[in-house]
Design a protein around this motif. Sequence first.
Motif, mmCIF file in Angstrom:
data_model
loop_
_atom_site.group_PDB
_atom_site.id
_atom_site.type_symbol
_atom_site.label_atom_id
_atom_site.label_comp_id
_atom_site.label_asym_id
_atom_site.label_seq_id
_atom_site.Cartn_x
_atom_site.Cartn_y
_atom_site.Cartn_z
ATOM 1 N N ILE A 31 11.964 -6.136 4.467
ATOM 2 C CA ILE A 31 11.121 -5.868 3.203
ATOM 3 C C ILE A 31 11.950 -4.571 2.596
ATOM 4 O O ILE A 31 12.083 -3.624 3.226
ATOM 5 N N ILE A 32 12.433 -5.001 1.313
ATOM 6 C CA ILE A 32 13.194 -3.675 0.550
ATOM 7 C C ILE A 32 12.234 -3.594 -0.584
ATOM 8 O O ILE A 32 12.196 -4.610 -1.513
ATOM 9 N N GLN A 33 11.749 -2.399 -0.771
ATOM 10 C CA GLN A 33 11.061 -2.215 -2.084
ATOM 11 C C GLN A 33 11.484 -0.624 -2.668
ATOM 12 O O GLN A 33 11.071 0.243 -1.742
ATOM 13 N N SER A 34 12.117 -0.706 -3.586
ATOM 14 C CA SER A 34 12.809 0.840 -4.228
ATOM 15 C C SER A 34 12.019 0.918 -5.485
ATOM 16 O O SER A 34 12.460 2.034 -6.079
ATOM 17 N N SER A 35 11.335 -0.103 -6.051
ATOM 18 C CA SER A 35 10.855 0.160 -7.512
ATOM 19 C C SER A 35 9.479 0.710 -7.662
ATOM 20 O O SER A 35 9.219 1.095 -8.837
ATOM 21 N N ALA A 37 6.682 -0.724 -7.316
ATOM 22 C CA ALA A 37 5.962 -1.647 -8.177
ATOM 23 C C ALA A 37 4.852 -2.436 -7.126
ATOM 24 O O ALA A 37 3.989 -3.175 -7.375
#
Lengths: 354, 448
Positions: A31-35, A37
């Motif tokens: 899982i990639i989350q850089s926002s 959100a």
Amino acid sequence: MMRRRSIGLAAMTLAFVACATLGAETDFPDIIQSSGAGPFRLLTAEETGGLAAPNGRIYFNRQAVQRSMVADGMLFYDGADEIDEPPDRNPDLPEGALDFAQLGPSRIFRSEPRPVGMDVLEGALSFNGGPMVLEASEAWEGESVFDPWVHVDDDGTARLYYAAEGGIGVAEASSAGGAFSKVAGPVITDARSPTVVRFGGELVMLFEATDTGTIGLARSSDGRAFTEDTRELDLALAGESELARPGAVVATTPTGRTVLRVYFEAVGAEDLRIVTLAATVDLDSWDRLESEIGVLSTVEGARAPAPLLLDDGITALTLTRPRESRGVEVHAVCGAMAPAHLSLVDAPEPAAEE
Amino acid sequence: MVSRVAAALVALWVALVANRAEATPPDTHGLFSRSISLGGAVTADVEDSSANYYNPAGLVRSGELRLTVGYLSVSPYLNINDERSSVERHGAMVVGLVAPATFGNARLAFGLALHLPDQRLARTRSAVVTRPRWEMYDTRPGRIYLATNIAVSPAPWLTIGAGITFQSPSDLTLDIRGDAHATSPDSMSRLEHQFAGDLTSIRYPQAGIQIHPHEKFSFGVAYRGEFELRNRIVALADANIIGIGADPIPLQFSLVSDTTSMFGPQQVSVGAVFDPTSWLHLAFELTWYDYSKHPSLIADQEILLSADPPPGLGITIPDEITSLPPLPLNLHDTFVPRVGIEITAARTEAYTLQTRLGYVYENSPFPAQTGTLNFVDNDKHTITAGVGLQLTDLEPTLPGSLSIDVHAIYSYLPEREHIKDSLVDPVGDYRSDGHLFGVGATLEVAFE
């Protein structure tokens, strides 16, 4: 001789083939989350040092709290004591709202400093109570000061922005742990929930404009005098009647974009209140999260989001959630984080806010 | 006349058995050590078992019976935001056969190549759009590749070949019936289920031609067809929910998911080789990949949920359950240049020793992932190297030759930025980069 070598080489090759046919398994892509959100999840007991699992409490408050935020490893929060023999709760108030008739004046407090995110044994993100740092003293403030937001500038100067009856005021200290003195106010009227970040070479304040029921934006070069750009940022989706309680953070994405993110409450159909997100790179155009459940889908009753940016793309939010103490709604101070699959335990120190 | 008949047979065979066209694991990692170590620039003159992939026309070139076995391993070190992605090593055993024959005055050859992954026979993973996936390396190489070909040489300077490759899509059905207890599902539920899995076969063609007008020159063209592997998953539930209220609540659920799990574009390779001296061999090649026809990898789902809970329970059944539509991937065609150099370092009656170098530049057909999708791919520079030892004095043990080839590859995937159109995208911006390291060996026995 040559034949024996040939046969040997052939045997080696076959052995190489045979021995190599052993399998393994790997997970699905990461899982990639850089926002920022989300979705966010409440901190676990391990991440809060076992303070009050499973509701993610990061500070065991007895006073009624409207907002908390973290700056320089300290939790700044407002607190109002329950009055002696409080009246019954106003039945017309919405569920989870504070009944100020049951409470005394609100003041602003600061916890003891602590490393954030590193100390597993004492909790990765939890705080003990601390001294009062600000109380109402000016005529324009009325009886209470609340909604604290501390911005520490590059030279170490800390400014405490707070709300009071007449609007938003400013207090200064040489550091976040220093003694705060009021220096200006009200710098914005008909407003509460100030949140200030340095963005694009200037200080940008977002605030809840209580007259428009939405979020306003003001700018400053010195942190004391602000010029209002707008009292009505175009952040509402269709059907939303109110935007409130902004909390901002400036993040640099893995591709080097500097993004101003604002978490805030949005009130939609049937008075459903969610915590959601908008972001901009230039203060002119904003992208608004269009999810109907916001960034805190599984966290019921969350209010007053205040973001804290950690390394590795982790965003923590301090929040308030409904909690009663002896029949009086006081709100619990809680923490949430995203990406939800990561753990705050053993996470790195918070990144410096830009 | 006989040659024409043989050529016609090849064409007829292809026309009869090849109903679709697809692409394969060798597209990603190559096939057999010599061809890999020359960067795959072998369309013009390949004659070993790898001709089954690179150019089936080469099968008839040498006139030898060849048996080939080998192994290749490629370890990916692919990163997103400087964190290594969960992309597993690819290892496969490869087996090849070239069998010459004559038909009248015409020379024929049959060929077969098998690429057998060592970790699993086939792999399909649904695409989770919010999880960036290295599309070219995550699942595509992990499946069996089986190609069969036939080639004919109607003239001494001309060889023609064609064949088919097999792939397997899947059709899976899960059917659940019975009573499901809402509050004590483990002890009070009475459910039975049936599972059906059907791995069918599809085929696609490849064909090629080699022209060698002079001993120093050779030219080749190869065509590999397009294929699309579709996976269909059906989940059905016809059950009663018990334990809520007095009466059972009938529940019907149907999920039909139809997705493309893999697509191989049609491709055309044009190659030339030039042997300026007896010890130097130069090869050039350009391959066109028709990636612009790549279909969406997002499943086309139809979900139906029907239940009639009694009023008062507070259970609301949504009128419609929607899923992400099959968004287009917007890939573009690519042209991939390949260069190979082979130097004969030593040649005696007993053995021949050759060293090889190759280079390939593959520009990614995938655009930067700026929207909802997250199929990650980067441009790729690949350097290959290899050594081949051919033993030729083996009689009477072996009436022919024994070749041992080894290869190594290194691929560099320069950093690529995926900057999202929306600042509140669920994934957000990210960077992708990486390296691939691979080695392999091939043992080939050639009977004269």
